[in-house]
Scaffold this active site. Structure first.
Site, short mmCIF file in Angstrom:
data_model
loop_
_atom_site.label_atom_id
_atom_site.label_comp_id
_atom_site.label_asym_id
_atom_site.label_seq_id
_atom_site.Cartn_x
_atom_site.Cartn_y
_atom_site.Cartn_z
N GLY A 64 -63.91 38.81 -67.54
CA GLY A 64 -63.82 37.74 -68.17
C GLY A 64 -64.46 35.98 -67.57
N GLN A 69 -65.66 27.67 -64.74
CA GLN A 69 -65.32 28.14 -63.60
C GLN A 69 -66.65 28.13 -62.80
OE1 GLN A 69 -63.06 31.99 -65.77
NE2 GLN A 69 -62.17 31.44 -63.84
N CYS A 126 -56.79 35.11 -62.40
CA CYS A 126 -57.60 35.08 -63.64
C CYS A 126 -58.23 34.12 -62.12
CB CYS A 126 -57.26 32.86 -63.77
SG CYS A 126 -58.12 32.24 -63.91
N LEU A 127 -60.28 34.36 -62.16
CA LEU A 127 -60.69 34.50 -60.98
C LEU A 127 -60.73 32.57 -59.89
CD1 LEU A 127 -63.98 36.24 -62.42
CD2 LEU A 127 -62.59 37.31 -61.04
N HIS A 168 -57.43 33.47 -73.22
CA HIS A 168 -57.75 33.17 -71.80
C HIS A 168 -58.94 32.67 -71.21
CE1 HIS A 168 -56.50 33.64 -66.91
NE2 HIS A 168 -58.31 33.03 -66.89
N GLU A 169 -59.60 33.08 -72.12
CA GLU A 169 -61.44 32.03 -71.59
C GLU A 169 -61.47 30.58 -73.05
OE1 GLU A 169 -62.57 32.83 -69.38
OE2 GLU A 169 -61.29 34.79 -68.50
ZN ZN Z 1 -59.61 32.28 -65.60
#
Ligand code: ZN
Length: 208
Positions: A64, A69, A126-127, A168-169
């Site tokens: 995601g 981000q 998380c990225l 989360h997103e």
């Molecule tokens: Zn994230």
């Protein structure tokens, strides 16, 4: 979102010409705290952004990615849980169970969610927080409404990993991060790593 159990080797471009190139923004960049602006029109430029977000997400082995981000404060997120085989997802459309894989990849534009069901604890990454993982408690299921990249409105219910990824997103779209959702014990376990990341990101931003 990045699954803490690694499972995605997919690198799938969505054949658009207008593919935008992005790098993932890390924690410490103020954009991650910005609420996304509502999207008024789904046009070719936006589709190029979406294709670029999928490209970035697959390259990073994520499941995601929110617009914040990649440096854009918009109500836009992309999701694809197909690469994760060891954590189940569920989907209901019009109350009927539906095939999760056939529903992927998923574009969420101006999404609104209503979490339902019992709260469950699960691992998250998380990225924007490379190599940092922790348990987060979230409702097991979520009802979702929004529009997709073809400007069609949708409504569905998700469970399992998909429900977690969506929550989360959508948090990202409101400037909320998974560390905010950790209980104090889990938060303290990652505090040093998170502080180090934040300092490094701020230093890098100053140099720019
Ligand atoms: Zn994230």
């Amino acid at each position: 979102m990045k699954p803490s159990v690694h499972g995605l080797g997919r690198n799938r471009l969505l054949g658009q010409n207008l593919l935008m190139k992005f790098t993932v923004v890390h924690y410490g960049d103020p954009i991650l705290r910005q609420r996304g602006v509502r999207i008024e029109s789904v046009d070719e430029t936006l589709r190029g952004t979406i294709a670029g977000m999928f490209d970035t997400m697959y390259q990073s082995n994520g499941i995601g990615l929110a617009a914040q981000q990649v440096g854009l404060a918009l109500q836009l997120a992309v999701i694809d849980v197909r690469g994760v085989k060891d954590r189940a997802s569920q989907l209901w459309i019009s109350g009927q169970p539906a095939d999760v894989d056939a529903f992927m990849p998923l574009v969420l534009i101006n999404p609104t969610i209503r979490p339902v069901g019992e709260a469950v604890v699960g691992p998250e990454g998380c990225l924007s927080f490379p190599e940092i993982y922790g348990d987060v408690c979230r409702p097991a299921e979520v009802e979702v409404r929004g529009i997709n990249d073809r400007n069609e409105s949708f409504e569905f219910k998700a469970g399992g990993l998909l429900a977690r990824a969506i929550q989360h997103e959508v948090d990202h779209l409101n400037g909320v991060l998974f560390i905010d959702r950790m209980d104090s014990k889990n938060r303290s376990e990652v505090r040093d790593e998170v502080d180090t990341l934040q300092t490094a990101t701020k230093k890098q931003l100053k140099r720019k």
